[in-house]
Design an enzyme around this catalytic site. Sequence first.
Site, PDB file in Angstrom:
ATOM      1  N   HIS A 194      88.776  13.911  -9.642  1.00  0.00           N
ATOM      2  CA  HIS A 194      88.176  14.126 -10.963  1.00  0.00           C
ATOM      3  C   HIS A 194      87.874  15.618 -11.126  1.00  0.00           C
ATOM      4  O   HIS A 194      86.737  16.050 -11.191  1.00  0.00           O
ATOM      5  CB  HIS A 194      86.897  13.276 -11.077  1.00  0.00           C
ATOM      6  CG  HIS A 194      86.146  13.484 -12.356  1.00  0.00           C
ATOM      7  ND1 HIS A 194      86.684  13.232 -13.594  1.00  0.00           N
ATOM      8  CD2 HIS A 194      84.874  13.922 -12.582  1.00  0.00           C
ATOM      9  CE1 HIS A 194      85.781  13.505 -14.524  1.00  0.00           C
ATOM     10  NE2 HIS A 194      84.681  13.927 -13.937  1.00  0.00           N
ATOM     11  N   GLY A 214      68.440   9.711 -13.649  1.00  0.00           N
ATOM     12  CA  GLY A 214      68.812  10.844 -14.471  1.00  0.00           C
ATOM     13  C   GLY A 214      68.805  10.347 -15.910  1.00  0.00           C
ATOM     14  O   GLY A 214      69.653   9.541 -16.289  1.00  0.00           O
ATOM     15  N   ALA A 215      67.791  10.791 -16.669  1.00  0.00           N
ATOM     16  CA  ALA A 215      67.688  10.344 -18.070  1.00  0.00           C
ATOM     17  C   ALA A 215      68.132  11.456 -19.012  1.00  0.00           C
ATOM     18  O   ALA A 215      67.702  11.524 -20.152  1.00  0.00           O
ATOM     19  CB  ALA A 215      66.253   9.918 -18.371  1.00  0.00           C
ATOM     20  N   GLY A 216      68.991  12.331 -18.486  1.00  0.00           N
ATOM     21  CA  GLY A 216      69.504  13.435 -19.300  1.00  0.00           C
ATOM     22  C   GLY A 216      70.580  12.951 -20.252  1.00  0.00           C
ATOM     23  O   GLY A 216      70.628  11.773 -20.623  1.00  0.00           O
ATOM     24  N   VAL A 229      78.070   9.148 -10.737  1.00  0.00           N
ATOM     25  CA  VAL A 229      78.579   9.915 -11.875  1.00  0.00           C
ATOM     26  C   VAL A 229      78.434  11.421 -11.640  1.00  0.00           C
ATOM     27  O   VAL A 229      79.264  12.223 -12.063  1.00  0.00           O
ATOM     28  CB  VAL A 229      77.842   9.505 -13.177  1.00  0.00           C
ATOM     29  CG1 VAL A 229      78.387  10.260 -14.387  1.00  0.00           C
ATOM     30  CG2 VAL A 229      77.951   7.999 -13.419  1.00  0.00           C
ATOM     31  N   ASN A 263      73.722  19.497  -6.247  1.00  0.00           N
ATOM     32  CA  ASN A 263      73.816  18.058  -6.506  1.00  0.00           C
ATOM     33  C   ASN A 263      73.898  17.207  -5.240  1.00  0.00           C
ATOM     34  O   ASN A 263      73.463  16.051  -5.244  1.00  0.00           O
ATOM     35  CB  ASN A 263      74.992  17.764  -7.453  1.00  0.00           C
ATOM     36  CG  ASN A 263      74.666  18.186  -8.881  1.00  0.00           C
ATOM     37  OD1 ASN A 263      73.546  18.616  -9.159  1.00  0.00           O
ATOM     38  ND2 ASN A 263      75.621  18.066  -9.779  1.00  0.00           N
ATOM     39  N   VAL A 301      73.843  12.350 -20.008  1.00  0.00           N
ATOM     40  CA  VAL A 301      74.741  11.267 -19.598  1.00  0.00           C
ATOM     41  C   VAL A 301      73.951   9.986 -19.306  1.00  0.00           C
ATOM     42  O   VAL A 301      74.312   8.895 -19.765  1.00  0.00           O
ATOM     43  CB  VAL A 301      75.595  11.680 -18.374  1.00  0.00           C
ATOM     44  CG1 VAL A 301      76.436  10.504 -17.884  1.00  0.00           C
ATOM     45  CG2 VAL A 301      76.493  12.857 -18.729  1.00  0.00           C
TER      46      VAL A 301
HETATM   47  P1  NAI Z   1      71.376  16.659 -17.722  1.00  0.00           P
HETATM   48  O1  NAI Z   1      70.866  17.959 -17.210  1.00  0.00           O
HETATM   49  O2  NAI Z   1      71.323  16.385 -19.176  1.00  0.00           O
HETATM   50  O3  NAI Z   1      70.608  15.459 -16.984  1.00  0.00           O
HETATM   51  C1  NAI Z   1      70.416  15.400 -15.620  1.00  0.00           C
HETATM   52  C2  NAI Z   1      69.062  14.758 -15.374  1.00  0.00           C
HETATM   53  O4  NAI Z   1      68.902  14.555 -13.972  1.00  0.00           O
HETATM   54  C3  NAI Z   1      67.892  15.612 -15.858  1.00  0.00           C
HETATM   55  O5  NAI Z   1      67.120  14.893 -16.820  1.00  0.00           O
HETATM   56  C4  NAI Z   1      67.113  15.900 -14.579  1.00  0.00           C
HETATM   57  O6  NAI Z   1      65.700  15.973 -14.785  1.00  0.00           O
HETATM   58  C5  NAI Z   1      67.513  14.714 -13.720  1.00  0.00           C
HETATM   59  N1  NAI Z   1      67.280  14.931 -12.300  1.00  0.00           N
HETATM   60  C6  NAI Z   1      67.539  16.021 -11.548  1.00  0.00           C
HETATM   61  N2  NAI Z   1      67.171  15.820 -10.271  1.00  0.00           N
HETATM   62  C7  NAI Z   1      66.683  14.552 -10.202  1.00  0.00           C
HETATM   63  C8  NAI Z   1      66.154  13.756  -9.165  1.00  0.00           C
HETATM   64  N3  NAI Z   1      66.061  14.219  -7.910  1.00  0.00           N
HETATM   65  N4  NAI Z   1      65.747  12.508  -9.447  1.00  0.00           N
HETATM   66  C9  NAI Z   1      65.829  12.023 -10.716  1.00  0.00           C
HETATM   67  N5  NAI Z   1      66.333  12.730 -11.747  1.00  0.00           N
HETATM   68  C10 NAI Z   1      66.744  13.983 -11.497  1.00  0.00           C
HETATM   69  O7  NAI Z   1      72.883  16.516 -17.167  1.00  0.00           O
HETATM   70  P2  NAI Z   1      74.010  15.509 -17.711  1.00  0.00           P
HETATM   71  O8  NAI Z   1      74.779  16.184 -18.768  1.00  0.00           O
HETATM   72  O9  NAI Z   1      73.379  14.211 -17.971  1.00  0.00           O
HETATM   73  O10 NAI Z   1      74.971  15.407 -16.418  1.00  0.00           O
HETATM   74  C11 NAI Z   1      74.534  14.740 -15.263  1.00  0.00           C
HETATM   75  C12 NAI Z   1      75.596  14.830 -14.166  1.00  0.00           C
HETATM   76  O11 NAI Z   1      76.722  14.036 -14.546  1.00  0.00           O
HETATM   77  C13 NAI Z   1      76.124  16.236 -13.905  1.00  0.00           C
HETATM   78  O12 NAI Z   1      76.319  16.444 -12.522  1.00  0.00           O
HETATM   79  C14 NAI Z   1      77.463  16.236 -14.625  1.00  0.00           C
HETATM   80  O13 NAI Z   1      78.360  17.190 -14.108  1.00  0.00           O
HETATM   81  C15 NAI Z   1      77.906  14.817 -14.359  1.00  0.00           C
HETATM   82  N6  NAI Z   1      78.947  14.306 -15.238  1.00  0.00           N
HETATM   83  C16 NAI Z   1      79.906  13.511 -14.671  1.00  0.00           C
HETATM   84  C17 NAI Z   1      80.894  12.940 -15.421  1.00  0.00           C
HETATM   85  C18 NAI Z   1      81.915  12.065 -14.764  1.00  0.00           C
HETATM   86  O14 NAI Z   1      82.907  11.692 -15.399  1.00  0.00           O
HETATM   87  N7  NAI Z   1      81.750  11.692 -13.503  1.00  0.00           N
HETATM   88  C19 NAI Z   1      80.980  13.199 -16.880  1.00  0.00           C
HETATM   89  C20 NAI Z   1      79.913  14.016 -17.392  1.00  0.00           C
HETATM   90  C21 NAI Z   1      78.937  14.549 -16.587  1.00  0.00           C
END
Ligand code: NAI
Length: 308
Positions: A175, A7-9, A118, A95, A11
């Site tokens: 969480h 996931g290169a989004g 995460v 997810n 986070v």
């Molecule tokens: P984002 O939408 O910016 O990035 C997610 C990335 O995952 C996207 O680039 C997407 O193309 C990629 N992706 C989706 N399916 C995939 C797959 N099968 N294989 C590889 N890559 C794939 O989202 P963001 O903001 O980065 O959040 C990511 C996750 O982290 C969310 O579920 C969010 O709720 C969670 N999160 C958890 C936190 C924690 O404390 N545990 C804190 C903040 C976010």
Amino acid sequence: MKVTIVGAGNVGATCADAIAYRSIASEIVLLDIREGFAEGKALDIMQCATNTGYNTRVSGVTNDYSKTANSDVVVITSGIPRKPGMTREELIGINAGIVKSVAESLLQHSPNAIFVIVSNPMDTMTYLAFKSLGLPKNRIIGMGGALDSSRFRTYLSLALDKPANDISAMVIGGHGDTTMIPLTRLASYNGIPVSQFLSQEQLDKVAADTMVGGATLTALLGTSAWYAPGASVAYLVDSILNNQRKMIACSVFVEGEYGQNDICIGVPCIIGKNGVEEIVDIKLNDAEKALFSKSADAVRSMNDALNT
Ligand code: NAI
């Protein structure tokens, strides 16, 4: 040491950036399903190296797990984040499928890696990874408590008007906005209980602000936060790679600890080269025990949606 982040989004890329800044890994691989996206993020991060002084090699790949081979730590951030008004729990359907398949692909290529989960709902995703990978419990760590605790320390720092790094405080439990437990009774400023400086009303407000800390940012940003989550992952990964044995609240599989079984939930852990080295038994009072039990029930009922 090699770290892979899936996931290169928002986070995932911030994790890569924060880990590179710490100079704790020789190699970071970013992987995403979006064509070219991880490659672009990796190149951008690599181009910080000369101005910041690190020598970590950062590369990006589109869904090619062979490039992640022999990672020491793998971080799973793939999946969708919440939008304003959504709870973390609402993300479970989409997810769960993503996290399970990503975790299995990672394990094929890095059989000895420590997994950091995460993606939300994080406690349930950690449980899913634990159940589907069949690894020892010390190698599956959910990151949530490190972030919630840093938010708690930030709100305490604002209420006290003192530096956050002089404040010690921890959030345990699930969480989620209603399941996390900021331990106000045990919070301290330079070793002195914060209750010496703040009224009960102020402490209650700090705890309430902490619990909705993520939702507050989601409302402001239109999506969930990334700087503090990325920094929290880097802090955790540093403790693993450098065997720092820091005590960090992490979501781990419990077998009787804190009176709970068969769930992953946030508890204080010593984090070192083997992942979870130890679960620390803090003596909770009756009110805190009741909150923990309620939190565990909520996490358990969310896991039911998985059908594992
Ligand atoms: P984002 O939408 O910016 O990035 C997610 C990335 O995952 C996207 O680039 C997407 O193309 C990629 N992706 C989706 N399916 C995939 C797959 N099968 N294989 C590889 N890559 C794939 O989202 P963001 O903001 O980065 O959040 C990511 C996750 O982290 C969310 O579920 C969010 O709720 C969670 N999160 C958890 C936190 C924690 O404390 N545990 C804190 C903040 C976010």
